[in-house]
Design an enzyme around this catalytic site. Structure first.
Site, PDB file in Angstrom:
ATOM      1  N   SER A  59       5.576  -1.048   4.028  1.00 46.65           N
ATOM      2  CA  SER A  59       4.050  -1.110   3.757  1.00 46.65           C
ATOM      3  C   SER A  59       3.135  -0.410   4.527  1.00 46.65           C
ATOM      4  O   SER A  59       1.919  -0.367   4.095  1.00 46.65           O
ATOM      5  CB  SER A  59       3.926  -2.696   4.009  1.00 46.65           C
ATOM      6  OG  SER A  59       4.301  -3.413   3.078  1.00 46.65           O
ATOM      7  N   LYS A  62       0.671   1.373   2.312  1.00 47.14           N
ATOM      8  CA  LYS A  62      -0.728   0.951   2.104  1.00 47.14           C
ATOM      9  C   LYS A  62      -1.685   1.614   2.622  1.00 47.14           C
ATOM     10  O   LYS A  62      -2.972   1.305   2.464  1.00 47.14           O
ATOM     11  CB  LYS A  62      -0.677  -0.599   2.529  1.00 47.14           C
ATOM     12  CG  LYS A  62       0.495  -1.449   1.681  1.00 47.14           C
ATOM     13  CD  LYS A  62       0.194  -2.867   1.835  1.00 47.14           C
ATOM     14  CE  LYS A  62       1.093  -3.884   1.080  1.00 47.14           C
ATOM     15  NZ  LYS A  62       2.345  -3.691   1.235  1.00 47.14           N
ATOM     16  N   SER A 119      -0.766  -7.835   4.265  1.00 51.81           N
ATOM     17  CA  SER A 119       0.111  -6.638   3.865  1.00 51.81           C
ATOM     18  C   SER A 119       0.590  -7.163   2.263  1.00 51.81           C
ATOM     19  O   SER A 119       1.768  -7.333   2.085  1.00 51.81           O
ATOM     20  CB  SER A 119       1.226  -6.267   4.649  1.00 51.81           C
ATOM     21  OG  SER A 119       1.725  -5.411   4.248  1.00 51.81           O
ATOM     22  N   LYS A 229      -1.501  -0.393  10.420  1.00 50.31           N
ATOM     23  CA  LYS A 229      -0.611  -0.898   9.437  1.00 50.31           C
ATOM     24  C   LYS A 229       0.787  -0.893   9.815  1.00 50.31           C
ATOM     25  O   LYS A 229       1.303   0.200  10.062  1.00 50.31           O
ATOM     26  CB  LYS A 229      -0.760  -0.195   8.131  1.00 50.31           C
ATOM     27  CG  LYS A 229      -0.231  -0.794   6.900  1.00 50.31           C
ATOM     28  CD  LYS A 229      -0.896  -2.167   6.647  1.00 50.31           C
ATOM     29  CE  LYS A 229      -0.305  -2.978   5.546  1.00 50.31           C
ATOM     30  NZ  LYS A 229       0.795  -3.653   6.399  1.00 50.31           N
TER      31      LYS A 229
END
Length: 385
Positions: A59, A62, A119, A229
């Site tokens: 993720s 992202k 997320s 993140k």
């Protein structure tokens, strides 16, 4: 020769020139398979371990998705208040999600919170479709943005980071896109620092509250943390692109393929502490007050000169920046014509007798050269006065 000229031109265009120094040798070792530590304002690398090995990012993908969302907002294509309708495809996303339902609507800002804080894979696809019409087109735009940023070892296959063949990037490329995001859109911190927040689901089944909890435990476990993140899948293991700030020093840390969630935070804290120990910042906010230089053969006798901005230098090797010396080199007289913005001198900075950068001293105004008619009219005016 062309290469040398292009480098020099880039220095001039940048306005403030700082000469790069090699990153210090590593004196620490992380458990993660790959990692990198970057100073944000200069992009200098402080630590690296297998920084160019292609790995699945989970993720952390992202970061690019969020960057494109902010790009769209910045370009006026979308607004935070816009309403986004969730498709069946978006709602079908597995992995981490906020359980959006087909036909449900949420604002762009709520979708951002779902992506950044929780997320949410479903929110990612919904935003991709809203901005580009479909995920495939959006992913193409992700790859194009990556190319423009110089992310040479990155290929995205989706917008959320679920494991797919050839969905790969590197620690260095993640640091590059993370730097672009936080430097261009610092408002991102408004969302990355959220620990818990509720969103409201309005569907055919009724209205319900859903709690968002930040997947990034680093922001609760490190006092200088600001973001950014996390990511984890079976193939990627545990990844984290982290940001932190201490005493005006901003760092970006990336770890990939860490064995577990605790270790990725432990590695990140180690990198951040190492970086803050190494980095020293020098600032000269007012390098020079506005001055005047005598002008020869010009329609004005003096020209105002100035520097556009202050000077900053970040040492990543623990050097004592208080030893930085400043030298102003400026012409006493200049012959017209003079162009506005023309370089008429420089302020150079040196550390341990080595130049580390400079600021150009520029003309604040245009000064035309005296011609025959101007000289004649000046003489006539003087005679009659």
């Amino acid at each position: 020769m062309k290469g040398i000229i292009s480098v020099l031109m880039s220095f001039l265009l940048f306005g403030q020139c700082v000469f790069a120094a090699p990153a210090p040798k590593n004196t620490i070792e992380i458990e993660a398979k790959s990692g990198i530590l970057m100073e944000e304002s200069t992009g200098k690398i402080i630590y690296e371990k297998n920084p160019d090995e292609k790995l699945p990012p989970a993720s952390v993908t992202k970061v690019m998705t969020i960057l494109l969302i902010f790009d769209a907002i910045d370009a006026g294509k979308i607004k935070l208040e816009d309403t986004v309708t969730v498709s069946e495809f978006a709602a079908s996303m597995g992995g981490s999600q906020v359980f959006l339902e087909p036909g449900e609507t949420q604002s762009v800002e709520t979708m951002l919170k779902c992506i950044i804080v929780s997320s949410a894979n479903d929110a990612c696809v919904a935003m991709a479709e809203y901005i580009s019409g479909d995920e495939k087109t959006f992913v193409h735009q992700m790859n194009e943005r990556a190319k423009k940023l110089g992310m040479r070892n990155t290929h995205f296959v989706n917008c959320n980071g679920l494991d797919e063949k050839d969905h790969l990037t590197t620690a260095r490329d993640i640091a590059i896109m993370s730097k672009e995001l936080i430097s261009k859109y610092p408002e991102i911190y408004k969302y990355t620092k959220i620990w818990q927040e509720n969103i409201t689901h309005k569907t055919k089944k009724g209205v319900s509250e859903f709690g968002l909890t930040n997947t990034n435990k680093f922001i609760r476990q490190y006092p200088y943390a600001t973001g950014l993140k996390t990511g984890s899948t079976g193939k990627a293991k545990f990844c984290l692109s982290a940001t932190a700030e201490k005493e005006k020093i901003k760092l970006i840390s990336v770890v990939m393929s860490s064995p577990n969630a605790k270790q990725r935070v432990k590695d990140t804290v180690m990198l951040m502490n190492y970086g803050f120990g190494k980095c020293k910042k020098y600032e000269d906010e007012m390098p020079m007050k506005e001055r005047k230089i005598k002008v020869e053969k010009g329609k004005k006798e003096e020209v105002k000169v100035y520097v556009k901005k202050g000077f900053e230098y970040v040492s990543v090797s623990g050097e004592d920046v208080s030893n930085i010396k400043k030298k102003i080199e400026i012409k006493k007289t200049i012959t017209a014509p003079i162009k506005k913005g023309e370089k008429l001198g420089k302020i150079s900075y040196s550390l341990n007798k080595k130049e580390i950068g400079y600021l150009p001293i520029l003309a604040k105004e245009k000064i035309a050269k005296i011609d025959y008619f101007y000289a004649a009219s000046f003489v006539l005016k003087s005679f009659f006065l």
